[in-house]
Design an enzyme around this catalytic site. Structure first.
Site, PDB file in Angstrom:
ATOM      1  N   LYS A 101      -3.491  -3.369  -2.535  1.00  0.00           N
ATOM      2  CA  LYS A 101      -2.347  -4.249  -2.265  1.00  0.00           C
ATOM      3  C   LYS A 101      -2.480  -5.534  -3.078  1.00  0.00           C
ATOM      4  O   LYS A 101      -1.494  -6.029  -3.647  1.00  0.00           O
ATOM      5  CB  LYS A 101      -2.255  -4.552  -0.762  1.00  0.00           C
ATOM      6  N   GLN A 143      -4.354  -5.879   8.269  1.00  0.00           N
ATOM      7  CA  GLN A 143      -4.756  -4.513   7.919  1.00  0.00           C
ATOM      8  C   GLN A 143      -5.303  -3.807   9.158  1.00  0.00           C
ATOM      9  O   GLN A 143      -6.235  -4.288   9.795  1.00  0.00           O
ATOM     10  CB  GLN A 143      -5.814  -4.564   6.799  1.00  0.00           C
ATOM     11  N   ASP A 171       4.871  -6.151   7.164  1.00  0.00           N
ATOM     12  CA  ASP A 171       4.674  -4.755   7.549  1.00  0.00           C
ATOM     13  C   ASP A 171       5.771  -4.235   8.490  1.00  0.00           C
ATOM     14  O   ASP A 171       5.773  -3.062   8.842  1.00  0.00           O
ATOM     15  CB  ASP A 171       3.303  -4.596   8.244  1.00  0.00           C
TER      16      ASP A 171
END
Ligand code: NAP
Length: 288
Positions: free
Chosen positions: A52, A96, A119
């Site tokens: 990422k 994460q 997200d």
């Protein structure tokens, strides 16, 4: 089967985003920024985070990597998120997953400013998805939808079957397919006679986490098959490789379209993360 090439599409999206950033940056006065929080040292998570951050750098986005030791407390992480919510340089915040067991991921996600929820997992954004309102969408399901759209696969009035009902993939994807006028069935670990269900699918999505669960016998000839699964398996000679939830070779003989693993949904997830962050960034222009 024809391949649904997520890697190629992700590259194209990244080029478009890079151009958007170049266009907006003089007006906003800074590049877009994504903060990535990682706790502990799960090797798979570390690899995803590196991927990422590399993708951010490639398109001219700043990334703020925050790596914390395993024993970090919930309160410490909440404090970090509150700071990032206020930080003018940050347009997107992601945690994460998975987190170490002593931490409560759900309550941590609640702390993220919904407008910076790169997200798309904050309850406000999930609620907007349920209502069909615009909002930040979860990256993996959004990536699947974008991939289907790119190949002009029509969803209206089609039978779509999603295997898996996680909040990360299966549930939001089922809602997005519904929004696109598919007739949607969700199967899960308590479903009976899975093959009979999947065999009805014009569009079959596997988001299970079971290596090669979906075999050719479970697929309708001519179906579109999207494999979200990423599973590391080791063979007899101890070589490890990645496989999806779909038995690629056999299903390729019956499906019309199929995603490869790797190179299918994985790169699309990262592309949608960048897209969400650039979308939040461009909102800054409107509120300036
Ligand atoms: P998850 O939270 O473990 O959910 C798995 C789902 O599959 C659950 O709903 C479970 O049912 C269902 N399931 C398990 N065994 C089953 C079976 N034998 N038959 C039917 N359904 C079954 O996993 P996830 O986070 O959704 O991820 C799924 C897979 O996608 C994993 O391989 C993960 O690594 C991968 N993934 C890939 C990306 C990407 O970018 N490509 C992103 C996220 C995840 P119950 O609800 O009944 O337990």
């Amino acid at each position: 089967a024809k391949l649904l090439d997520g890697k190629a599409l992700a590259t194209k999206i990244q080029q478009e985003l890079s151009a958007t950033i170049t266009r907006l940056q003089p007006h906003i006065g800074r590049p877009p920024g994504l903060a990535v929080l990682m706790v502990g040292d799960n090797p798979a998570s570390a690899a995803y985070v590196r991927g990422k951050e590399r993708a951010c750098a490639k398109i001219g986005m700043a990334s703020f990597g925050k790596h914390f030791p395993t024993q970090t407390t919930q309160a410490e992480l909440e404090e970090v998120i509150h700071h990032l919510n206020q930080d003018e340089r940050v347009d997107g915040i992601l945690v994460q997953l998975p987190l170490p067991n002593h931490l409560d991921a759900i309550s941590l996600l609640h702390q993220i400013d919904p407008d910076k929820d790169a997200d798309g997992l904050h309850p406000v954004n999930l609620g907007k998805l349920v209502r069909g309102e615009p909002g930040l969408r979860s990256c993996t399901p959004a990536g699947v939808m974008r991939l289907l759209q790119e190949y002009e696969i029509s969803l209206r009035s089609k039978q779509a079957v999603v295997v898996g009902r996680s909040i990360l993939v299966g549930k939001p994807l089922a809602l997005m397919l519904l929004e696109a006028d598919a007739t949607v069935t969700i199967a899960h670990s308590r479903s009976q006679n899975l093959a009979a269900i999947t065999k009805n699918a014009d569009i079959l999505i596997a988001a299970v986490g079971r290596p090669e669960l979906i075999t050719a016998q479970m697929v309708k000839p001519g179906a579109v098959v999207v494999d979200v699964g990423i599973n590391r398996v080791t063979d007899d000679s101890d070589n490890s490789r990645l496989v999806g939830d779909v038995q690629f070779e056999s299903v390729a003989n019956v499906a019309e379209f199929l995603t490869p693993v790797p190179g299918g949904v994985g790169p699309m997830t990262v592309a949608m993360l960048l897209q969400n962050t650039v979308d939040s960034y461009s909102q800054r222009l409107k509120t300036k």
